[in-house]
Design a protein around this motif. Structure first.
Motif, PDB file in Angstrom:
ATOM      1  N   GLU A   1      12.723 -29.979  -9.268  1.00  0.00           N
ATOM      2  CA  GLU A   1      12.004 -29.439  -8.114  1.00  0.00           C
ATOM      3  C   GLU A   1      12.369 -27.967  -7.898  1.00  0.00           C
ATOM      4  O   GLU A   1      13.547 -27.612  -7.806  1.00  0.00           O
ATOM      5  N   GLU A   2      11.338 -27.118  -7.785  1.00  0.00           N
ATOM      6  CA  GLU A   2      11.586 -25.688  -7.641  1.00  0.00           C
ATOM      7  C   GLU A   2      12.354 -25.357  -6.370  1.00  0.00           C
ATOM      8  O   GLU A   2      13.190 -24.439  -6.360  1.00  0.00           O
ATOM      9  N   LEU A   3      12.113 -26.077  -5.284  1.00  0.00           N
ATOM     10  CA  LEU A   3      12.814 -25.809  -4.028  1.00  0.00           C
ATOM     11  C   LEU A   3      14.311 -26.026  -4.194  1.00  0.00           C
ATOM     12  O   LEU A   3      15.129 -25.235  -3.697  1.00  0.00           O
ATOM     13  N   VAL A   4      14.679 -27.075  -4.895  1.00  0.00           N
ATOM     14  CA  VAL A   4      16.100 -27.368  -5.106  1.00  0.00           C
ATOM     15  C   VAL A   4      16.732 -26.308  -6.004  1.00  0.00           C
ATOM     16  O   VAL A   4      17.847 -25.832  -5.734  1.00  0.00           O
ATOM     17  N   ARG A   5      16.028 -25.922  -7.068  1.00  0.00           N
ATOM     18  CA  ARG A   5      16.559 -24.877  -7.947  1.00  0.00           C
ATOM     19  C   ARG A   5      16.757 -23.571  -7.177  1.00  0.00           C
ATOM     20  O   ARG A   5      17.763 -22.876  -7.320  1.00  0.00           O
ATOM     21  N   SER A   6      15.780 -23.232  -6.345  1.00  0.00           N
ATOM     22  CA  SER A   6      15.860 -22.007  -5.551  1.00  0.00           C
ATOM     23  C   SER A   6      17.048 -22.056  -4.593  1.00  0.00           C
ATOM     24  O   SER A   6      17.825 -21.090  -4.475  1.00  0.00           O
ATOM     25  N   GLU A   7      17.218 -23.192  -3.917  1.00  0.00           N
ATOM     26  CA  GLU A   7      18.342 -23.348  -2.993  1.00  0.00           C
ATOM     27  C   GLU A   7      19.668 -23.284  -3.752  1.00  0.00           C
ATOM     28  O   GLU A   7      20.657 -22.716  -3.251  1.00  0.00           O
ATOM     29  N   ALA A   8      19.713 -23.839  -4.955  1.00  0.00           N
ATOM     30  CA  ALA A   8      20.942 -23.820  -5.741  1.00  0.00           C
ATOM     31  C   ALA A   8      21.322 -22.398  -6.121  1.00  0.00           C
ATOM     32  O   ALA A   8      22.495 -22.013  -6.059  1.00  0.00           O
ATOM     33  N   VAL A   9      20.333 -21.612  -6.538  1.00  0.00           N
ATOM     34  CA  VAL A   9      20.589 -20.210  -6.870  1.00  0.00           C
ATOM     35  C   VAL A   9      21.187 -19.488  -5.670  1.00  0.00           C
ATOM     36  O   VAL A   9      22.203 -18.783  -5.786  1.00  0.00           O
ATOM     37  N   GLU A  10      20.563 -19.656  -4.511  1.00  0.00           N
ATOM     38  CA  GLU A  10      21.025 -18.945  -3.322  1.00  0.00           C
ATOM     39  C   GLU A  10      22.398 -19.442  -2.863  1.00  0.00           C
ATOM     40  O   GLU A  10      23.239 -18.639  -2.423  1.00  0.00           O
ATOM     41  N   ALA A  11      22.629 -20.749  -2.972  1.00  0.00           N
ATOM     42  CA  ALA A  11      23.922 -21.292  -2.549  1.00  0.00           C
ATOM     43  C   ALA A  11      25.047 -20.772  -3.439  1.00  0.00           C
ATOM     44  O   ALA A  11      26.133 -20.429  -2.952  1.00  0.00           O
ATOM     45  N   LEU A  12      24.802 -20.692  -4.740  1.00  0.00           N
ATOM     46  CA  LEU A  12      25.812 -20.166  -5.654  1.00  0.00           C
ATOM     47  C   LEU A  12      26.117 -18.700  -5.351  1.00  0.00           C
ATOM     48  O   LEU A  12      27.255 -18.247  -5.484  1.00  0.00           O
ATOM     49  N   GLY A  13      25.101 -17.967  -4.927  1.00  0.00           N
ATOM     50  CA  GLY A  13      25.327 -16.594  -4.493  1.00  0.00           C
ATOM     51  C   GLY A  13      26.100 -16.537  -3.189  1.00  0.00           C
ATOM     52  O   GLY A  13      26.994 -15.696  -3.029  1.00  0.00           O
ATOM     53  N   ASP A  14      25.792 -17.444  -2.278  1.00  0.00           N
ATOM     54  CA  ASP A  14      26.464 -17.454  -0.975  1.00  0.00           C
ATOM     55  C   ASP A  14      27.961 -17.712  -1.111  1.00  0.00           C
ATOM     56  O   ASP A  14      28.762 -17.163  -0.337  1.00  0.00           O
ATOM     57  N   ILE A  15      28.343 -18.551  -2.075  1.00  0.00           N
ATOM     58  CA  ILE A  15      29.773 -18.842  -2.240  1.00  0.00           C
ATOM     59  C   ILE A  15      30.398 -17.915  -3.283  1.00  0.00           C
ATOM     60  O   ILE A  15      31.570 -18.067  -3.626  1.00  0.00           O
ATOM     61  N   ASP A  16      29.600 -16.974  -3.797  1.00  0.00           N
ATOM     62  CA  ASP A  16      30.100 -15.964  -4.733  1.00  0.00           C
ATOM     63  C   ASP A  16      30.704 -16.610  -5.984  1.00  0.00           C
ATOM     64  O   ASP A  16      31.797 -16.257  -6.430  1.00  0.00           O
ATOM     65  N   TYR A  17      29.938 -17.536  -6.566  1.00  0.00           N
ATOM     66  CA  TYR A  17      30.411 -18.241  -7.751  1.00  0.00           C
ATOM     67  C   TYR A  17      29.963 -17.469  -8.990  1.00  0.00           C
ATOM     68  O   TYR A  17      28.867 -17.658  -9.500  1.00  0.00           O
ATOM     69  N   THR A  18      30.827 -16.604  -9.485  1.00  0.00           N
ATOM     70  CA  THR A  18      30.459 -15.686 -10.566  1.00  0.00           C
ATOM     71  C   THR A  18      30.142 -16.360 -11.904  1.00  0.00           C
ATOM     72  O   THR A  18      29.387 -15.795 -12.696  1.00  0.00           O
ATOM     73  N   PRO A  19      30.682 -17.563 -12.225  1.00  0.00           N
ATOM     74  CA  PRO A  19      30.263 -18.203 -13.471  1.00  0.00           C
ATOM     75  C   PRO A  19      28.770 -18.530 -13.516  1.00  0.00           C
ATOM     76  O   PRO A  19      28.241 -18.847 -14.588  1.00  0.00           O
ATOM     77  N   ALA A  20      28.099 -18.439 -12.368  1.00  0.00           N
ATOM     78  CA  ALA A  20      26.664 -18.728 -12.329  1.00  0.00           C
ATOM     79  C   ALA A  20      25.803 -17.534 -12.723  1.00  0.00           C
ATOM     80  O   ALA A  20      24.587 -17.654 -12.846  1.00  0.00           O
ATOM     81  N   VAL A  21      26.421 -16.369 -12.935  1.00  0.00           N
ATOM     82  CA  VAL A  21      25.629 -15.158 -13.197  1.00  0.00           C
ATOM     83  C   VAL A  21      24.710 -15.336 -14.399  1.00  0.00           C
ATOM     84  O   VAL A  21      23.500 -15.079 -14.313  1.00  0.00           O
ATOM     85  N   ALA A  22      25.244 -15.738 -15.529  1.00  0.00           N
ATOM     86  CA  ALA A  22      24.426 -15.846 -16.743  1.00  0.00           C
ATOM     87  C   ALA A  22      23.308 -16.876 -16.593  1.00  0.00           C
ATOM     88  O   ALA A  22      22.152 -16.590 -16.958  1.00  0.00           O
ATOM     89  N   PRO A  23      23.568 -18.084 -16.071  1.00  0.00           N
ATOM     90  CA  PRO A  23      22.478 -19.031 -15.865  1.00  0.00           C
ATOM     91  C   PRO A  23      21.404 -18.524 -14.906  1.00  0.00           C
ATOM     92  O   PRO A  23      20.215 -18.775 -15.110  1.00  0.00           O
ATOM     93  N   ILE A  24      21.818 -17.832 -13.859  1.00  0.00           N
ATOM     94  CA  ILE A  24      20.837 -17.301 -12.913  1.00  0.00           C
ATOM     95  C   ILE A  24      20.042 -16.167 -13.563  1.00  0.00           C
ATOM     96  O   ILE A  24      18.825 -16.038 -13.344  1.00  0.00           O
ATOM     97  N   GLU A  25      20.690 -15.356 -14.359  1.00  0.00           N
ATOM     98  CA  GLU A  25      19.997 -14.304 -15.098  1.00  0.00           C
ATOM     99  C   GLU A  25      18.939 -14.922 -16.015  1.00  0.00           C
ATOM    100  O   GLU A  25      17.822 -14.403 -16.133  1.00  0.00           O
ATOM    101  N   TYR A  26      19.267 -16.031 -16.635  1.00  0.00           N
ATOM    102  CA  TYR A  26      18.310 -16.734 -17.497  1.00  0.00           C
ATOM    103  C   TYR A  26      17.111 -17.220 -16.681  1.00  0.00           C
ATOM    104  O   TYR A  26      15.953 -17.085 -17.104  1.00  0.00           O
ATOM    105  N   LEU A  27      17.371 -17.775 -15.500  1.00  0.00           N
ATOM    106  CA  LEU A  27      16.283 -18.261 -14.653  1.00  0.00           C
ATOM    107  C   LEU A  27      15.346 -17.126 -14.251  1.00  0.00           C
ATOM    108  O   LEU A  27      14.128 -17.318 -14.157  1.00  0.00           O
ATOM    109  N   LEU A  28      15.908 -15.961 -14.007  1.00  0.00           N
ATOM    110  CA  LEU A  28      15.088 -14.820 -13.603  1.00  0.00           C
ATOM    111  C   LEU A  28      14.004 -14.525 -14.631  1.00  0.00           C
ATOM    112  O   LEU A  28      12.883 -14.185 -14.267  1.00  0.00           O
ATOM    113  N   ARG A  29      14.318 -14.655 -15.888  1.00  0.00           N
ATOM    114  CA  ARG A  29      13.361 -14.321 -16.936  1.00  0.00           C
ATOM    115  C   ARG A  29      12.579 -15.519 -17.464  1.00  0.00           C
ATOM    116  O   ARG A  29      11.551 -15.335 -18.134  1.00  0.00           O
TER     117      ARG A  29
END
Length: 265
Positions: free
Chosen positions: A82-110
């Motif tokens: 579900e896109e809503l859940v993926r979107s919330e997950a991206v934002e939540a990982l940013g909110d808690i400043d979880y840096t290991p998520a950078v590469a996966p989120i960068e992949y999602l962007l493209r």
């Protein structure tokens, strides 16, 4: 909130009543019940989209004290169907400043098929403070087939992650036939990086904007006033009050925001 009420909310997280369960998660966030994190993590496996979404949202707020536990728990949700859940997950990982998520989120962007998810990714990358993603953000910014919101968030994040050395490149981008909303974000990014003259250009754009563009530019100005160190908008743009007053008269619903910018700028 007293202990008994907290216990009721925690019990409601296990309820078979979907509405009661969903409301309990949000109420726990509002009450800042950090001890609810283990129970909310379990709800990430719910078969119900609204519960997974609410749980991810809640962990973005309550998980800040347990990043090493919450971050890995949220990562699988980046692949949720579900896109809503993926979107919330991206934002939540940013909110808690979880840096290991950078590469996966960068992949999602493209690569994510959802513009909502890509927009969340473009915005969140700016907060995770990893300058190596600037090149990927630039690709999204310049992608003519990309959603305007995604391109705008990419421009904003470039400003957050970049240095003044980027100013000439961003100036070249401004000369391209970009949507006005994206140009506005680029002007905000350039101003933040030291292009003092760009705040006046942004106000000129605001002075001639329609309601939608005006809302976007006011949000940019609000964002700038909330950063540290706070820039002196009034000093850098002497006609700030005149332009914002005119906008408040043209679009009364924006009056409060315009007045807040004046008070803080």
């Amino acid at each position: 909130m007293n202990k008994q009420t907290v216990e009721i909310l925690l019990d409601n997280c296990d309820s078979d009543n979907l509405s009661r369960q969903a409301e309990a998660i949000i109420d726990l966030v509002d009450a800042q019940v950090y001890e609810a994190v283990p129970k909310i993590i379990k709800l990430l496996n719910s078969t119900e989209v609204v519960i997974r979404s609410n749980a991810v949202y809640a962990l973005g707020y309550l998980g800040i004290e347990e990043v090493e536990t919450v971050g890995p728990a949220l990562m699988p949700l980046l692949k949720d169907p579900e896109e809503l859940v993926r979107s919330e997950a991206v934002e939540a990982l940013g909110d808690i400043d979880y840096t290991p998520a950078v590469a996966p989120i960068e992949y999602l962007l493209r690569n994510d098929p959802s513009a909502l998810v890509r927009a969340s990714a473009a915005e969140t990358l700016g907060y995770l403070e990893e300058p190596s993603v600037i090149e990927t953000l630039e690709l999204s910014l310049l992608d003519v087939d990309e959603d305007k919101a995604v391109r705008g968030y990419a421009a904003n994040s470039i400003g957050l992650l970049g240095t003044p050395q980027l100013l000439p490149k961003l100036e070249k981008y401004l000369k391209l036939e970009l949507p006005l909303s994206v140009k506005a974000e680029l002007l905000g990014a350039r101003y933040w990086l030291g292009g003092k003259e760009d705040i006046q250009k942004l106000l000129n754009l605001l002075d001639n904007s329609d309601e939608h563009l005006a809302m976007i530019i006011l949000n940019i100005l609000t964002d700038l006033t909330e950063r540290e160190p706070s820039p002196n908008l009034a000093k850098d743009a002497p006609d700030l009050e005149q332009v914002l007053s005119a906008i408040a008269n043209r679009f009364p619903l924006m009056r409060n925001q315009a007045e807040t910018i004046l008070a803080e700028g």
